[in-house]
Every structure is written in structure tokens, then in C-alpha cells.
Design a protein around this motif. Structure first.
Motif, PDB file in Angstrom:
ATOM      1  N   GLY A 103     -18.955  -6.281  24.937  1.00 30.30           N
ATOM      2  CA  GLY A 103     -18.694  -7.139  23.630  1.00 30.30           C
ATOM      3  C   GLY A 103     -19.103  -8.551  23.482  1.00 30.30           C
ATOM      4  O   GLY A 103     -18.561  -9.262  22.709  1.00 30.30           O
ATOM      5  N   GLU A 104     -20.276  -8.933  24.231  1.00 25.44           N
ATOM      6  CA  GLU A 104     -20.656 -10.228  24.334  1.00 25.44           C
ATOM      7  C   GLU A 104     -22.125 -10.249  23.734  1.00 25.44           C
ATOM      8  O   GLU A 104     -22.807  -9.276  23.495  1.00 25.44           O
ATOM      9  N   PRO A 105     -22.551 -11.448  23.319  1.00 28.56           N
ATOM     10  CA  PRO A 105     -23.781 -11.303  22.918  1.00 28.56           C
ATOM     11  C   PRO A 105     -25.055 -11.358  23.808  1.00 28.56           C
ATOM     12  O   PRO A 105     -24.475 -11.739  24.995  1.00 28.56           O
ATOM     13  N   ASP A 106     -26.005 -10.738  23.553  1.00 26.01           N
ATOM     14  CA  ASP A 106     -27.133 -10.812  24.493  1.00 26.01           C
ATOM     15  C   ASP A 106     -27.772 -11.960  24.914  1.00 26.01           C
ATOM     16  O   ASP A 106     -27.643 -12.985  24.261  1.00 26.01           O
ATOM     17  N   LEU A 107     -28.185 -12.135  26.078  1.00 24.56           N
ATOM     18  CA  LEU A 107     -28.499 -13.301  26.817  1.00 24.56           C
ATOM     19  C   LEU A 107     -30.286 -13.119  26.606  1.00 24.56           C
ATOM     20  O   LEU A 107     -30.985 -12.321  27.069  1.00 24.56           O
ATOM     21  N   PRO A 108     -30.727 -14.380  26.255  1.00 23.92           N
ATOM     22  CA  PRO A 108     -32.342 -14.388  25.931  1.00 23.92           C
ATOM     23  C   PRO A 108     -32.908 -14.577  27.370  1.00 23.92           C
ATOM     24  O   PRO A 108     -32.495 -15.269  28.230  1.00 23.92           O
TER      25      PRO A 108
ATOM     26  N   LYS B 225     -35.315 -12.684  35.722  1.00 27.91           N
ATOM     27  CA  LYS B 225     -33.999 -12.883  35.232  1.00 27.91           C
ATOM     28  C   LYS B 225     -33.051 -11.867  34.907  1.00 27.91           C
ATOM     29  O   LYS B 225     -31.953 -11.787  35.180  1.00 27.91           O
ATOM     30  N   TRP B 226     -33.469 -10.579  34.550  1.00 28.42           N
ATOM     31  CA  TRP B 226     -32.642  -9.456  34.391  1.00 28.42           C
ATOM     32  C   TRP B 226     -32.244  -9.158  35.371  1.00 28.42           C
ATOM     33  O   TRP B 226     -31.108  -8.628  35.795  1.00 28.42           O
ATOM     34  N   ASP B 227     -32.999  -8.949  36.639  1.00 30.59           N
ATOM     35  CA  ASP B 227     -32.699  -8.408  38.059  1.00 30.59           C
ATOM     36  C   ASP B 227     -31.527  -9.566  38.470  1.00 30.59           C
ATOM     37  O   ASP B 227     -30.588  -9.266  39.174  1.00 30.59           O
ATOM     38  N   GLU B 228     -31.649 -10.837  38.442  1.00 32.51           N
ATOM     39  CA  GLU B 228     -30.481 -11.722  38.813  1.00 32.51           C
ATOM     40  C   GLU B 228     -29.255 -11.330  38.023  1.00 32.51           C
ATOM     41  O   GLU B 228     -28.218 -11.477  38.584  1.00 32.51           O
ATOM     42  N   LEU B 229     -29.249 -11.402  36.791  1.00 31.30           N
ATOM     43  CA  LEU B 229     -28.221 -11.187  35.934  1.00 31.30           C
ATOM     44  C   LEU B 229     -27.539  -9.838  36.330  1.00 31.30           C
ATOM     45  O   LEU B 229     -26.203  -9.590  36.390  1.00 31.30           O
ATOM     46  N   HIS B 230     -28.446  -8.936  36.436  1.00 30.96           N
ATOM     47  CA  HIS B 230     -27.709  -7.396  36.659  1.00 30.96           C
ATOM     48  C   HIS B 230     -27.262  -7.162  37.970  1.00 30.96           C
ATOM     49  O   HIS B 230     -26.369  -6.777  37.987  1.00 30.96           O
ATOM     50  N   ASN B 231     -27.757  -7.755  38.872  1.00 30.39           N
ATOM     51  CA  ASN B 231     -27.202  -7.795  40.238  1.00 30.39           C
ATOM     52  C   ASN B 231     -25.967  -8.434  40.482  1.00 30.39           C
ATOM     53  O   ASN B 231     -24.885  -8.240  41.119  1.00 30.39           O
ATOM     54  N   GLN B 232     -25.668  -9.480  39.547  1.00 33.01           N
ATOM     55  CA  GLN B 232     -24.574 -10.594  39.554  1.00 33.01           C
ATOM     56  C   GLN B 232     -23.596  -9.865  38.756  1.00 33.01           C
ATOM     57  O   GLN B 232     -22.348 -10.380  38.642  1.00 33.01           O
TER      58      GLN B 232
ATOM     59  N   THR C  94     -43.278 -10.655  21.777  1.00 36.19           N
ATOM     60  CA  THR C  94     -42.121  -9.809  22.280  1.00 36.19           C
ATOM     61  C   THR C  94     -41.144 -10.891  23.039  1.00 36.19           C
ATOM     62  O   THR C  94     -41.411 -11.407  23.868  1.00 36.19           O
ATOM     63  N   TYR C  95     -39.946 -10.470  22.565  1.00 38.42           N
ATOM     64  CA  TYR C  95     -38.779 -11.170  23.072  1.00 38.42           C
ATOM     65  C   TYR C  95     -38.072 -10.195  23.984  1.00 38.42           C
ATOM     66  O   TYR C  95     -37.787  -9.236  23.492  1.00 38.42           O
ATOM     67  N   TYR C  96     -37.752 -10.679  25.156  1.00 36.36           N
ATOM     68  CA  TYR C  96     -36.714  -9.911  26.142  1.00 36.36           C
ATOM     69  C   TYR C  96     -35.323 -10.531  26.022  1.00 36.36           C
ATOM     70  O   TYR C  96     -34.963 -11.734  26.197  1.00 36.36           O
ATOM     71  N   PHE C  97     -34.241  -9.638  26.146  1.00 39.29           N
ATOM     72  CA  PHE C  97     -32.891  -9.973  26.152  1.00 39.29           C
ATOM     73  C   PHE C  97     -32.201  -9.155  27.058  1.00 39.29           C
ATOM     74  O   PHE C  97     -32.443  -7.952  27.412  1.00 39.29           O
ATOM     75  N   TYR C  98     -31.177  -9.801  27.610  1.00 39.27           N
ATOM     76  CA  TYR C  98     -30.265  -8.757  28.717  1.00 39.27           C
ATOM     77  C   TYR C  98     -29.120  -8.332  27.694  1.00 39.27           C
ATOM     78  O   TYR C  98     -28.207  -9.129  27.127  1.00 39.27           O
TER      79      TYR C  98
END
Length: 321
Positions: free
Chosen positions: A13-18, A29-36, A3-7
């Protein structure tokens, strides 16, 4: 099954981040990206941060890194919180109009375009550089090339006040047209040619030592110095030369020449001495060349218009009668 996870960034309008395949790590990683996200994701700061970390260290020229670092430090506070669609042509023209250092503002916009186009390649934005195709519209600040004629008396006034290291550097630059960084880093020749690989362009050139009036003497002096390095320029006690060493020596020699001109009450000569800088030795090399074609070849320019515009080299014509 893996299973692969993406942000998810589709709303931007941007590509998802792996985020990887490990669930716990993906959550972090999701928490870091989402909070920022309100501050970083989708803004130019996202590109600034990654370009500074991933691309800037790959430049080998110290001067290039120094210049880009300075320019990034200036444009970052202005554009970092902007989204890509907010930075359009009127926005960058407004920046240039407000910039007091007009020429430096142009350099900053050149860096912004470099980062912008890199960001497109990385999928951080799909928008083209706002000024793409606008070269003829003259959207940048107007630049006036710095004109400086290093005539014999001016050159000799400072040259005669310098120590041997400064004189060797001035001889090397005026004989070859090398940039100051290349003068410092060029190696001792092993043959009758001096090999240069330009730090700024990567171009290579060989200078025939047999036709030079000053280089053979410089090499002879260098061979008499016991040094632990293989660079052509060296201090008398065998140490590597730095920009700081040359800058200090040049400033001292120029000040002494200035005082002599002041004693002679030659105001115009004083102004010329104060205006001349060490990198103008490259201009003198172009002016000593046999004409525009020779000067352009000496400075390794692909376009003679660059030589003519920035170095004052002119075509030397023969009257018909």
C-alpha cells in the motif's frame, strides 16, 4: 527511449521507489531493498533511518539535536520493527504507561509524531498520526510544571560564591530572560541595544541597555578583555564560553553556598539551594518582571498561559481600596 525502473511496493500500500534508469544500478538497488524488505521497508525503522540522516542534521540548535538524538535512541528499539498499522493509539498509550520517566515519555512521543508526520509527507505511510485530534482526551502522561521561586537570598547565596564569568551569566539571564544557550551565543552590542535572535524560536529582540542596572557593567568588563571572538560572555583570558564551563562554575558555587547553609543549620535553605539550577535564572527574570504581561513579553511567549504555567509569573493586581 528512456526506461525507468522502480521497486514495486503496491502490495504494502506504499508508493513505488525509483531505482533510476541504469539497469545494472537498478538491479543493485533492488537487491538491497528486497533483501532488507522484511526488516526495513514498510516499518517505522525505514522512517527513523531516513529522518535521522536527512532531517536531524538540519536543526541548528545543538540542544534540539541532542534532545532528539536521545529520544530517538529510546523509542527506536521499541517501534523500529513495527509496521505503521501496528502502532495505534492503544500502543502509544501503553508505551507511556510503562515508561518510568513520565515527562520524558511525553517528549519521546512528541518526536515520534514529528517523524510520523514527516513520513506521511515522504510517502512512507498514508496513515495519520494515531493521536491526531485527541489533544483533549489527555492521552499523554500528566505533567506537573516544576515550580521554583528564586528569591533574593537564594539567588545571592549562589551568586556571591561564583567567579566573574558565572556572575555575568547570571546577570545576563536574569536581566533579559535569555536561555542559557542564548547567553553563550549573544554577540557584543554595537549600539545601545543588545540584539538577540533566540536559538530555540528564531525570534528577535532588542534590549535597551540604558535601562539595565547590570548589563552596562558587563559590557564594560567585556571590552577590557582581549578576545578573538565577538560574543558577549568571555573568559578572562579571552576564550569562548561553553556550557561545560558554566555548569562546572555553577556547581562549585552552589556547593559552597550549600556548605554555608549547612553550617548555619538551615535545612530548608539547603534544600532550596540544592534544588536551584542555572536555567532557573530565566524563571527569576520572569519573577522580577512587572507582571504577567511584562514577563510573557520578556520571555517572548506567544501565550501568557505558558509563562504562568512554567515560569510562575502571576498577574499583579492593584486593590481597589
Amino acid at each position: 527511449m528512456v526506461t525507468y525502473y522502480f521497486y514495486d511496493r503496491r502490495l504494502l500500500g506504499e508508493p513505488d521507489l525509483p531505482l533510476g534508469t541504469d539497469f545494472d544500478e537498478a538491479i543493485k538497488k533492488w537487491d538491497e531493498l528486497h533483501n532488507q524488505a522484511p526488516r526495513l521497508i514498510g516499518t517505522l525503522e525505514e522512517a527513523f533511518a531516513r529522518w535521522e540522516k536527512e532531517v536531524l542534521p538540519t536543526y541548528t540548535s545543538r540542544e534540539t539535536v541532542k534532545g532528539y538524538t536521545k529520544n530517538l535512541r529510546t523509542i527506536r528499539p521499541v517501534f523500529k520493527d513495527s509496521t505503521w498499522d501496528q502502532v495505534d493509539l492503544p500502543a502509544i498509550k501503553s508505551y507511556l504507561k510503562a515508561r518510568t520517566a513520565k515527562t520524558q515519555g511525553n517528549r519521546e512521543m512528541s518526536l515520534l509524531s514529528i517523524i510520523w508526520n514527516w513520513a506521511r509527507g515522504e510517502g512512507l505511510t498514508r496513515l495519520p498520526w494515531p493521536a491526531a485530534g485527541m489533544e483533549r482526551s489527555k492521552w499523554k502522561n500528566k505533567e506537573t510544571p516544576r515550580r521554583m521561586v528564586v528569591f533574593d537570598e537564594l539567588f545571592e547565596a549562589v551568586y556571591n560564591e561564583g567567579d566573574q564569568l558565572l556572575r555575568d551569566c547570571m546577570d545576563l539571564s536574569t536581566a533579559t530572560g535569555m536561555r542559557l544557550t542564548d547567553c553563550i551565543n549573544v554577540l557584543m552590542p554595537r549600539t545601545e541595544s543588545l540584539r538577540l535572535e533566540a536559538s530555540k524560536t528564531g525570534k528577535e529582540a532588542d534590549y535597551d541597555l540604558n535601562v539595565s542596572q547590570v548589563l552596562p557593567g558587563l559590557i564594560t568588563r567585556r571590552k577590557s578583555i582581549k578576545a578573538t571572538h565577538m560574543f558577549l560572555l568571555s573568559t578572562m583570558d579571552g576564550k569562548r564560553v561553553t556550557h561545560g564551563m558554566l555548569r562546572y562554575r555553577y556547581d562549585q558555587a552552589r556547593n559552597h553556598a550549600y556548605v554555608k547553609a549547612a553550617i548555619a543549620n538551615d535545612d530548608e535553605f539547603m534544600r532550596q539551594i540544592r534544588r536551584m539550577v542555572l536555567r532557573d535564572m530565566r524563571k527569576r527574570a520572569a519573577q522580577l518582571a512587572g507582571g504577567l504581561d511584562e514577563a510573557s513579553a520578556l520571555l517572548q511567549h506567544d501565550d501568557k498561559r505558558l509563562t504562568q504555567r512554567h515560569y510562575g509569573a502571576v498577574a499583579k493586581l492593584k486593590p481597589t481600596r
